[in-house]
Design an enzyme around this catalytic site. Structure first.
Site, PDB file in Angstrom:
ATOM      1  N   CYS A  36       1.205   1.181   4.212  1.00 52.31           N
ATOM      2  CA  CYS A  36       0.621  -0.284   4.219  1.00 52.31           C
ATOM      3  C   CYS A  36       1.368  -1.128   4.922  1.00 52.31           C
ATOM      4  CB  CYS A  36      -0.219  -0.418   2.884  1.00 52.31           C
ATOM      5  SG  CYS A  36      -0.369  -2.215   3.082  1.00 52.31           S
ATOM      6  N   CYS A  38       2.105  -4.280   2.629  1.00 54.25           N
ATOM      7  CA  CYS A  38       3.123  -3.739   1.558  1.00 54.25           C
ATOM      8  C   CYS A  38       4.381  -3.857   2.315  1.00 54.25           C
ATOM      9  CB  CYS A  38       2.978  -2.470   1.097  1.00 54.25           C
ATOM     10  SG  CYS A  38       1.466  -2.239   0.121  1.00 54.25           S
TER      11      CYS A  38
END
Ligand code: SF4
EC number: 1.8.4.9
Length: 386
Positions: free
Chosen positions: A306, A309
């Site tokens: 991600c 992230c």
């Protein structure tokens, strides 16, 4: 004559990986010049109506003739159409617009309404309004030039080469390898593009002055706050993993080939630090069960592919270092794949990353509500609630 033929053959089989390496240190102007020189009238600049207008200015500066194309999805902001007009006038060019297939748009809208993407994701609408028209436009070219930069999306765009054989689309000659994609701004940072635009007095989209950074279709683009990543202004109601619209989906590394259009990217784990405990499913379940914990726990629910992230990795690791001396445990729990349903049901997972604080004495975890994931904001959250 013979020599020319041999030279032409060599040109045909050019190793673009090698060329990309050679051009790694080149300026956008040099790269643009090389691209236009090599492909002449068979190359065109893809212009989205955002800061990729810089490409047009670079093309002008080469002194070579150039072509510009754009996709009119039918859902662009008025400000974007105004910019198209201003650019045509300033550069004395006609932008080659491609429109979606009317029958396909009609079917989509009649079946699902005008805003179906808020319900079931943007891929279907993007496929009809952007990807297929782009495919058609590219079938008339041998190469295209995009404004992609590595810093635009830390996950999916971090490996953009200066030039590559297009991994997704076909060009004029058809088949794999028939299209070359140039990314002259790959190594340029957003701030430098803006300095260039200002210095050269290039017309820009009026939406930028309202806080928009990345600009796409009106219903799917919003301004971002200072400190937010520009991609957070696009398809914000969806998981971060699906935020490539399909135009550059070759940036996304496929996890498995059965995954449809937009597979999650990558691979290496993140939040690697001695101060960050990697929790197993059992570990998280224990935290959930305990009413009185010895110390507060801060846990990030994440997926290593991600981009959001990845973007908060440095602050989270720094935070963990600071909290280690304050007796707060900092942990991570990988919540994609098999763990996703559990995380949704038991851990309030909405999208990645989700950050939870398990205070010392409260039984329930408290979800961090903000998109500001810098060290100071997270530290205040922990200090207020621990
Ligand atoms: Fe449709 Fe939004 Fe994609 Fe535009 S960005 S094509 S409106 S889903």
């Amino acid at each position: 004559m013979m020599i020319t033929e041999v030279e032409e053959k060599e040109e045909d089989v050019e190793d673009f990986e090698q060329l990309a390496k050679k051009l790694e240190e080149a300026s956008p102007l040099e790269i643009m010049d090389k691209a236009l020189q090599k492909f002449g009238s068979n190359i065109a600049i893809a212009f989205s109506g955002a800061e990729d207008v810089a490409l047009i200015e670079y093309a002008r500066l080469t002194g070579r003739p150039f072509r510009v194309f754009s996709l009119d999805t039918g859902r662009l902001n008025p400000e974007t159409y105004r910019l198209f007009d201003a650019v045509e006038k300033q550069y004395g060019i006609r932008i080659e617009y491609t429109f979606p297939d009317a029958v396909e748009v009609q079917a989509l809208v009649r079946n699902k309404g005008l805003f179906s993407f808020y319900e079931d994701g943007h891929q279907e609408c993007c496929r009809v309004r952007k990807v297929r028209p782009l495919r058609r436009a590219l079938k008339g070219l041998k190469a295209w030039i995009t404004g992609q930069r590595k810093d635009q999306s830390p996950g999916t765009r971090s490996e953009i080469p200066i030039v590559q054989v297009d991994p997704v689309f076909e060009g004029l000659d058809g088949g794999v390898g028939s299209l070359v994609k140039w990314n002259p701004l790959a190594n340029v940072e957003g701030g430098d593009v803006w300095n260039f635009l200002r210095t050269m007095d290039v017309p820009v989209n009026a939406l930028h002055a309202q806080g928009y950074v990345s600009i796409g279709c009106e219903p799917c683009t919003r301004p971002v706050l200072p400190g937010q990543h520009e991609r957070e202004g696009r398809w914000w109601w969806e998981d971060a993993k699906a935020k490539e619209c399909g135009l550059h989906k070759g940036n996304i590394k496929k996890e498995d080939d059965t995954t449809a259009d937009l597979a999650p990217a990558i691979v290496h784990d993140i939040f690697e630090s001695n101060n960050v405990v990697a929790l197993s499913r059992g570990g998280v379940e224990n935290l959930l069960k305990l009413g009185n914990r010895k110390e507060p726990w801060l846990v990030v629910l994440y997926a290593p592919w991600c981009p959001f992230c990845q973007a908060m990795e440095a602050s989270y690791v720094e935070l963990a270092e600071k909290l280690a001396v304050k007796g707060v445990k900092v942990a991570k729990f990988r919540a994609d794949g098999d763990q996703k349903e559990f995380a949704k049901q038991e851990l309030q997972l909405g999208s990645f990353p989700t950050i939870l604080l398990f205070p010392k004495s409260a039984p329930r975890a408290i979800k961090y509500p903000s998109e500001h994931r810098d060290v100071d904001s997270l530290m205040s959250f922990v200090n207020l609630l621990r």
